[in-house]
Scaffold this active site. Structure first.
Site, PDB file in Angstrom:
ATOM      1  N   SER B 181       0.848  -1.193   0.000  1.00 15.08           N
ATOM      2  CA  SER B 181       0.000   0.000   0.000  1.00 15.08           C
ATOM      3  C   SER B 181       0.881   1.241   0.000  1.00 15.08           C
ATOM      4  O   SER B 181       2.034   1.180   0.415  1.00 15.08           O
ATOM      5  CB  SER B 181      -0.873   0.052   1.251  1.00 15.08           C
ATOM      6  OG  SER B 181      -1.686  -1.081   1.373  1.00 15.08           O
ATOM      7  N   GLY B 183      -0.405   4.293  -2.158  1.00 12.22           N
ATOM      8  CA  GLY B 183      -0.795   5.127  -3.296  1.00 12.22           C
ATOM      9  C   GLY B 183      -0.947   6.599  -2.933  1.00 12.22           C
ATOM     10  O   GLY B 183      -0.792   7.475  -3.791  1.00 12.22           O
ATOM     11  N   GLU B 184      -1.227   6.868  -1.672  1.00  8.33           N
ATOM     12  CA  GLU B 184      -1.404   8.265  -1.233  1.00  8.33           C
ATOM     13  C   GLU B 184      -0.084   8.856  -0.737  1.00  8.33           C
ATOM     14  O   GLU B 184      -0.055   9.946  -0.174  1.00  8.33           O
ATOM     15  CB  GLU B 184      -2.475   8.339  -0.148  1.00  8.33           C
ATOM     16  CG  GLU B 184      -3.883   8.345  -0.704  1.00  8.33           C
ATOM     17  CD  GLU B 184      -4.206   7.106  -1.535  1.00  8.33           C
ATOM     18  OE1 GLU B 184      -4.312   7.252  -2.786  1.00  8.33           O
ATOM     19  OE2 GLU B 184      -4.348   6.018  -0.975  1.00  8.33           O
ATOM     20  N   TRP B 250      -2.677  -3.197  -3.172  1.00  7.80           N
ATOM     21  CA  TRP B 250      -3.170  -3.483  -1.817  1.00  7.80           C
ATOM     22  C   TRP B 250      -4.447  -4.318  -1.819  1.00  7.80           C
ATOM     23  O   TRP B 250      -5.010  -4.568  -0.754  1.00  7.80           O
ATOM     24  CB  TRP B 250      -3.368  -2.167  -1.065  1.00  7.80           C
ATOM     25  CG  TRP B 250      -4.339  -1.223  -1.730  1.00  7.80           C
ATOM     26  CD1 TRP B 250      -4.068  -0.308  -2.686  1.00  7.80           C
ATOM     27  CD2 TRP B 250      -5.740  -1.143  -1.481  1.00  7.80           C
ATOM     28  NE1 TRP B 250      -5.203   0.362  -3.057  1.00  7.80           N
ATOM     29  CE2 TRP B 250      -6.246  -0.129  -2.329  1.00  7.80           C
ATOM     30  CE3 TRP B 250      -6.619  -1.806  -0.617  1.00  7.80           C
ATOM     31  CZ2 TRP B 250      -7.609   0.222  -2.353  1.00  7.80           C
ATOM     32  CZ3 TRP B 250      -7.969  -1.454  -0.637  1.00  7.80           C
ATOM     33  CH2 TRP B 250      -8.442  -0.447  -1.502  1.00  7.80           C
ATOM     34  N   ASN B 268      -4.347   3.742  -7.773  1.00 14.21           N
ATOM     35  CA  ASN B 268      -4.234   5.073  -8.367  1.00 14.21           C
ATOM     36  C   ASN B 268      -2.796   5.495  -8.629  1.00 14.21           C
ATOM     37  O   ASN B 268      -1.893   5.137  -7.880  1.00 14.21           O
ATOM     38  CB  ASN B 268      -4.904   6.104  -7.443  1.00 14.21           C
ATOM     39  CG  ASN B 268      -4.217   6.207  -6.096  1.00 14.21           C
ATOM     40  OD1 ASN B 268      -4.264   5.265  -5.310  1.00 14.21           O
ATOM     41  ND2 ASN B 268      -3.554   7.324  -5.831  1.00 14.21           N
ATOM     42  N   ASP B 310      -9.293   8.880  -8.351  1.00 13.13           N
ATOM     43  CA  ASP B 310      -8.832   7.886  -7.368  1.00 13.13           C
ATOM     44  C   ASP B 310      -9.613   6.578  -7.458  1.00 13.13           C
ATOM     45  O   ASP B 310      -9.946   5.969  -6.451  1.00 13.13           O
ATOM     46  CB  ASP B 310      -8.898   8.444  -5.926  1.00 13.13           C
ATOM     47  CG  ASP B 310      -8.281   7.471  -4.916  1.00 13.13           C
ATOM     48  OD1 ASP B 310      -7.191   6.944  -5.198  1.00 13.13           O
ATOM     49  OD2 ASP B 310      -8.896   7.228  -3.868  1.00 13.13           O
ATOM     50  N   ASP B 312      -8.949   3.420  -7.787  1.00 13.28           N
ATOM     51  CA  ASP B 312      -8.024   2.269  -7.708  1.00 13.28           C
ATOM     52  C   ASP B 312      -8.635   1.010  -8.328  1.00 13.28           C
ATOM     53  O   ASP B 312      -9.775   0.662  -8.014  1.00 13.28           O
ATOM     54  CB  ASP B 312      -7.702   1.919  -6.253  1.00 13.28           C
ATOM     55  CG  ASP B 312      -6.881   2.983  -5.548  1.00 13.28           C
ATOM     56  OD1 ASP B 312      -7.229   4.159  -5.667  1.00 13.28           O
ATOM     57  OD2 ASP B 312      -5.914   2.607  -4.874  1.00 13.28           O
ATOM     58  N   TRP B 482     -19.849  -2.467   3.188  1.00  8.87           N
ATOM     59  CA  TRP B 482     -18.371  -2.518   3.209  1.00  8.87           C
ATOM     60  C   TRP B 482     -17.874  -3.904   3.625  1.00  8.87           C
ATOM     61  O   TRP B 482     -16.705  -4.089   3.950  1.00  8.87           O
ATOM     62  CB  TRP B 482     -17.845  -1.429   4.155  1.00  8.87           C
ATOM     63  CG  TRP B 482     -16.533  -0.852   3.734  1.00  8.87           C
ATOM     64  CD1 TRP B 482     -15.290  -1.220   4.179  1.00  8.87           C
ATOM     65  CD2 TRP B 482     -16.308   0.198   2.778  1.00  8.87           C
ATOM     66  NE1 TRP B 482     -14.320  -0.468   3.554  1.00  8.87           N
ATOM     67  CE2 TRP B 482     -14.915   0.407   2.699  1.00  8.87           C
ATOM     68  CE3 TRP B 482     -17.154   0.986   1.986  1.00  8.87           C
ATOM     69  CZ2 TRP B 482     -14.338   1.371   1.864  1.00  8.87           C
ATOM     70  CZ3 TRP B 482     -16.592   1.935   1.149  1.00  8.87           C
ATOM     71  CH2 TRP B 482     -15.195   2.127   1.093  1.00  8.87           C
ATOM     72  N   TRP B 546     -12.086   2.739   5.139  1.00  6.51           N
ATOM     73  CA  TRP B 546     -12.205   4.121   4.670  1.00  6.51           C
ATOM     74  C   TRP B 546     -13.575   4.701   5.046  1.00  6.51           C
ATOM     75  O   TRP B 546     -13.681   5.833   5.518  1.00  6.51           O
ATOM     76  CB  TRP B 546     -11.949   4.202   3.160  1.00  6.51           C
ATOM     77  CG  TRP B 546     -11.733   5.613   2.675  1.00  6.51           C
ATOM     78  CD1 TRP B 546     -11.691   6.748   3.426  1.00  6.51           C
ATOM     79  CD2 TRP B 546     -11.523   6.022   1.320  1.00  6.51           C
ATOM     80  NE1 TRP B 546     -11.453   7.840   2.633  1.00  6.51           N
ATOM     81  CE2 TRP B 546     -11.355   7.437   1.336  1.00  6.51           C
ATOM     82  CE3 TRP B 546     -11.455   5.351   0.098  1.00  6.51           C
ATOM     83  CZ2 TRP B 546     -11.130   8.165   0.171  1.00  6.51           C
ATOM     84  CZ3 TRP B 546     -11.228   6.082  -1.050  1.00  6.51           C
ATOM     85  CH2 TRP B 546     -11.063   7.476  -1.016  1.00  6.51           C
TER      86      TRP B 546
HETATM   87  O1  LIG Z   1      -3.461   3.500  -2.718  1.00  9.18           O
HETATM   88  C1  LIG Z   1      -3.244   2.807  -1.746  1.00  9.18           C
HETATM   89  O2  LIG Z   1      -2.147   2.345  -1.420  1.00  9.18           O
HETATM   90  C2  LIG Z   1      -4.424   2.449  -0.938  1.00  9.18           C
HETATM   91  C3  LIG Z   1      -4.320   1.586   0.151  1.00  9.18           C
HETATM   92  C4  LIG Z   1      -5.484   1.237   0.830  1.00  9.18           C
HETATM   93  C5  LIG Z   1      -5.267   0.254   1.916  1.00  9.18           C
HETATM   94  O3  LIG Z   1      -4.153  -0.284   1.982  1.00  9.18           O
HETATM   95  O4  LIG Z   1      -6.124  -0.009   2.748  1.00  9.18           O
HETATM   96  C6  LIG Z   1      -6.725   1.772   0.407  1.00  9.18           C
HETATM   97  C7  LIG Z   1      -6.712   2.617  -0.702  1.00  9.18           C
HETATM   98  N1  LIG Z   1      -5.596   2.957  -1.325  1.00  9.18           N
HETATM   99  C8  LIG Z   1      -7.919   3.167  -1.255  1.00  9.18           C
HETATM  100  O5  LIG Z   1      -7.880   3.893  -2.243  1.00  9.18           O
HETATM  101  C9  LIG Z   1      -9.147   2.826  -0.683  1.00  9.18           C
HETATM  102  O6  LIG Z   1     -10.216   3.187  -1.194  1.00  9.18           O
HETATM  103  C10 LIG Z   1      -9.163   2.018   0.466  1.00  9.18           C
HETATM  104  C11 LIG Z   1     -10.222   1.567   1.223  1.00  9.18           C
HETATM  105  C12 LIG Z   1      -9.661   0.837   2.179  1.00  9.18           C
HETATM  106  C13 LIG Z   1     -10.374   0.123   3.236  1.00  9.18           C
HETATM  107  O7  LIG Z   1      -9.761  -0.803   3.782  1.00  9.18           O
HETATM  108  O8  LIG Z   1     -11.524   0.486   3.561  1.00  9.18           O
HETATM  109  N2  LIG Z   1      -8.337   0.782   2.054  1.00  9.18           N
HETATM  110  C14 LIG Z   1      -7.984   1.511   0.985  1.00  9.18           C
END
Ligand SMILES: O=C(O)c1cc(C(=O)O)c2c(n1)C(=O)C(=O)c1cc(C(=O)O)[nH]c1-2
Ligand SMILES: O=C(O)c1cc(C(=O)O)c2c(n1)C(=O)C(=O)c1cc(C(=O)O)[nH]c1-2
Lengths: 588, 588
Positions: B181, B183-184, B250, B268, B310, B312, B482, B546
């Site tokens: 993970s 991406g941000e 991820w 992303n 975004d 992904d 979710w 999230w």
């Molecule tokens: O870009 C990334 O590395 C990354 C990691 C993760 C993550 O590892 O949980 C999420 C996301 N992006 C993401 O875009 C996202 O919508 C998201 C939702 C969640 C979740 O567990 O609810 N993780 C992540």
């Protein structure tokens, strides 16, 4: 709705509370009623059908540490609370789990460090459209029960001096009664009455100190039937030691509206090292009967003079009527299962001592209680004072956490019996010299705890005959039973275990009729109510308290947590932290 | 028991896993099988009797934040895990709730600050007597499944650069495949294969970069049926931007043992501000099919070139056989419900695009996918690139968290249909210029999220016909769904809601047949197994992810949590944090 009751002239009981506690559809007070019965006349759930009980809905509180106390139910609303940070949730029973409001006070987290036995809270009180919560930091707050908005709040103590709160306030008439914790910090404890309307202080009664502080009338306040005389507390301490004398008031308060007397017990005297405080250390370890209006003490009885074991006398006082003791029928009795392993039956009008018997055969620190003097006859081998400073006195039973601790018993007027969650634990105790610094631990003893030799169970759930002073039946449990019991007219008694089981047993023989593994160890108290005509059972899970302090506070050494960590180490093989409400019912 | 399978010559599948995933009594892989079906052939629980389902035992994990993933069951042992600190518990099914062992890694808590979307973990993998866990800090550890002792561990990335882990590793043959993970945080992501025996690195395939890093063969790797050619990724980025190019890995990985191909999607591209990274930003937002032995890419398909929202592409790839698309029967299909709101059906042998249709009618950012080029036809009004920097582009559907996020769908080979937990949420999106610093957020957009105009539900649970590209039925839910779904041969599909309900619906019409309010919001995945011949359903509660980031991380501003906090604010009126396993069964 506040005012003098028509039923009990001269008393200042709260009419609304008197009405609510008689209505089995509600659960309006922490221990069910003023008499602390933890009994319900509901009988939809019976010994025949309790086996079919099942969870119907649940609610996680979002807080991990030990969850004591239990839910209140007023009409269609259930109120639950958490340990520090002391959240309160009003939940809609018409839409289970829907949060009507939530309250989370802002408290300085440094208070966590001065709470001896986990960050527990035994629950708020309800009265007059208000929810009254005694926060960890001793803030007493009244919330509007409809909105959760603060109506008033006051500070009852100072955490910087080690003053904290875990207890459940009791509303009597137009007053809120609240005690204070801090026996392990040299706090001179008190019970204080505040105005229900505005939080203004009305009276304060210390456990130790001058007569004017302890609200004693040397002539009218009695002990074993005799006036206590002047300076009854002061003369049992050396010099100024009473000023850090302890006598915590962190337990339960009961009330007799007819007599207009409140009953509660005081905790250990300051420092666990008896060599540092010669004398009886009055009135620590004492049952108090006080006038609810004025706080003046009517009678007292000290169970453990000059404590050498930390046997706090704060356990609940159950007010039962018409108890047969030998050939005497006692119209108004008080039954108290003390930490020290003796169960006391007294006449609650005058404090006469009627019965004092061991409710765990393992109890060895005293051979018996002398019924003339009221004093326990201490066995020298288990006297930590006789052993002296820096000597490890071994195999004392019970351990400091007693044959029972804060977990309240239940009384069934239907059977006339008491259903008691007990500990079955012994200890080694080594006192050492300690000096007092405000806000620092003032303990002065190193402990380790373990099951009695030859036992592998650390608890029993028992039925107690308070007239005869005898165990009717005893059901062993792997760990101490740290949950409050509930007796019902369905002839079943409920309690929770530290592994997390909610259990129902038969009143007559303790036979297990039902068991369900809730998410975490139960140290909460089981309550019951109806909603839309159907009986429910509700309990908070969430292991912790003194028994669970290892997990709750993340401690690992055997003598950590004032000696409890080693004894309950195996608990983490069965359960983990987490506060969850579970509501049970029979299938439709 | 590791070695080439007799059934699939040439493949390196893990015999034990192939056997276990066919045994419905176990639940040996996060998504049920290599094909990510989340389907069970167990049929004791049926549409007729599911209404009688009830909790039979529970276990609190002692951790508060979002609990994704689900329990594994191998023989008489259930393995559950938690978000950070990534505890693992082995629980004894013969003595429910008894902990056989527990594992809690020591991790620097600073990793919490670089996890974008709660401290979730989607669960460990089982293989060859080992439990393989990818910790938040990217430590990949193999535990002895019998004792919980570490067999080996390695570091897959560096949290100081924003590299973290939340995903569930997949064991293929003698390899453990794991993504990363970040991406941000401008992390250039990869999938890496480590030796199951010793944790030695075998291959690593980046999402973006030179052909040698992304393991592309310019001639043999295809995109929409054509060779990708040299530097297929590099030439879609300006300068060195690919070095902080994102493409997080991820999500979930699937595997076809016959083809010996693994399938997963990338996330992303680095920074959410499209103006800062002209080009298609390949191979972010891409489905990869890679040889399991070497990692070489067989084919790719980029769903959202030059992402502006975004979206992904990491959601699970469901490998279904004999899907009827028009008059073609596709022997080996891959079905993928993308974050961007399109559901894709591809031929998984060669990457041919067969179906690309909206699975939420609210989707508006693209009118359709051009089936010749495979490119979405972007609607200018909802293009944040067209809007430009510092312009708030409004009412884009779906929101950044997509029409579906990580929560895996289920596929029933019995009905041939897909059961999909979906989000029904739109957003405003304002990109802004941001500069890259290692380990610092590299986001560059301010978002707010809300239900589509005219909707008051933020989610739907739908049945999807992947051949026709049509919704069969849709069941609205107050909040986004979710939780991962489970389809069963009993003709019921299970899923959890953010309020905390475990629900069972009829496969044929989505009619709700059962619902139970567990302690906290469900973002975990529902699994099933048998013990002593009886079917159980198990799920982790514990709101977060999230969608639940507001509660999980204690955030309050509407645009906090990358825009999710405002949208899901009402969640705290229904549930609170807390990780609890609940195991359900029919009455005996
Ligand atoms: O870009 C990334 O590395 C990354 C990691 C993760 C993550 O590892 O949980 C999420 C996301 N992006 C993401 O875009 C996202 O919508 C998201 C939702 C969640 C979740 O567990 O609810 N993780 C992540
Ligand atoms: O002396 C005190 O002030 C004091 C306070 C408390 C408390 O407030 O919880 C306990 C005790 N003592 C104590 O002795 C004790 O055994 C105990 C058990 C518990 C519990 O909640 O499990 N609290 C306390």
């Amino acid at each position: 709705t506040v005012g003098a009751s028509a039923v009990f002239p001269g008393a200042s009981a709260n009419d609304e509370l008197l009405r609510l506690q008689k209505d089995p559809n509600q659960w309006a007070m922490a221990n069910g009623n003023y008499a602390s019965w933890r009994y319900s006349s509901l009988n939809q759930i019976t010994r025949e059908n309790v086996g079919q009980l099942r969870p119907t809905w649940q609610f996680s509180t979002g807080v991990l540490r030990g969850h004591e106390g239990g839910p209140l139910v007023i009409g269609d609303v259930m109120f639950i609370h958490t340990p520090f940070p002391n959240r309160v949730f009003a939940l809609d029973l018409n839409n289970p789990g829907r949060v009507i409001w939530r309250y989370e006070p802002t408290q300085d987290p440094s208070v966590i460090g001065v709470m001896c036995c986990d960050t527990v809270n035994r629950g708020p009180a309800y009265a007059d459209g208000k929810i009254i919560l005694s926060q960890a930091d001793t803030t007493l707050v009244a919330l509007d029960a409809k909105t959760g908005k603060e109506v008033w709040k006051i500070k009852n103590g100072d955490p910087a001096k080690g003053e904290t709160s875990t207890m459940s306030p009791l509303v009597v008439g137009d007053k809120v009664l609240v005690g204070i914790s801090g026996g392990e910090f040299g706090v001179r404890a008190h019970v204080t009455a505040y105005g229900l309307k505005d939080g203004k202080q009305i009276w304060r009664a210390y456990s130790v100190g001058p007569d004017s502080d302890i609200l004693f009338d040397p002539q009218k306040t009695t002990d074993m039937g005799k006036p206590v005389g002047a300076n009854s507390s002061l003369k049992t301490w050396e010099g100024d030691q009473w000023k850090i004398g302890g006598g915590g008031t962190w337990g339960w308060i009961s009330y007799d509206p007819e007599l207009n007397l409140v009953y509660y017990g005081s905790g250990n005297p300051g420092t666990w090292n008896p060599a540092q405080r010669p004398g009886d250390n009055k009135w620590s370890m004492t049952i108090f009967a006080r006038d609810a209006n004025t706080g003046m003490a009517r009678w007292v009885y000290q169970m453990t003079p000059h404590d050498e074991w930390d046997y706090d006398g704060v356990n609940e006082m159950i007010l039962a009527d018409n108890i047969q003791v030998g050939d005497k029928r006692v119209a108004k009795a008080l039954v108290h299962m003390d930490r020290n392993g003796f169960a006391y039956t007294l006449n609650r009008e005058n404090g006469d001592l009627l019965v004092a018997q061991k409710y765990d055969p393992a109890v060895n620190w005293a051979s018996h209680v002398d019924m003339e003097t009221g004093r326990p006859q201490v066995v020298r081998e288990f006297s930590t004072a006789a052993g002296g400073e820096d000597t490890n006195t071994q195999n004392i039973c019970p351990a400091a956490l007693g044959s029972k601790d804060q977990q309240p018993a239940a009384y069934s007027p239907k059977t006339g019996m008491f259903y008691v969650p007990t500990n079955h634990v012994c200890m080694d105790y080594e006192p050492f010299r300690v000096s007092y610094t405000a806000g620092q631990p003032y303990v002065g003893a190193t402990l380790s705890m373990f099951p009695p030799k030859g036992s592998d169970n650390m608890g029993n759930f028992i039925a107690w005959d308070a007239g005869k002073g005898k165990i009717l039946w005893s059901k062993p449990e792997r760990f101490s039973v740290w949950s409050g019991a509930l007796a019902t007219a369905g002839d079943v008694v409920f309690y929770g275990t530290l592994e997390g089981y909610l259990k129902a047993v038969d009143v007559k023989d303790g036979k297990e009729l039902f068991s369900y593994r809730t998410p975490s160890g139960i140290i909460g108290n089981v309550n019951t109510f109806t909603h839309k005509g159907k009986q429910y059972i509700a309990v908070l899970s969430g292991v912790g308290g003194w028994a669970g302090i290892g997990m709750a506070a993340g401690l690992g050494g055997d003598s950590d947590g004032l000696g409890a960590v080693g004894a309950y180490k195996a608990l983490s093989d069965y359960t983990q932290l987490g506060g969850v409400l579970t509501v049970f019912a029979l299938p439709n």
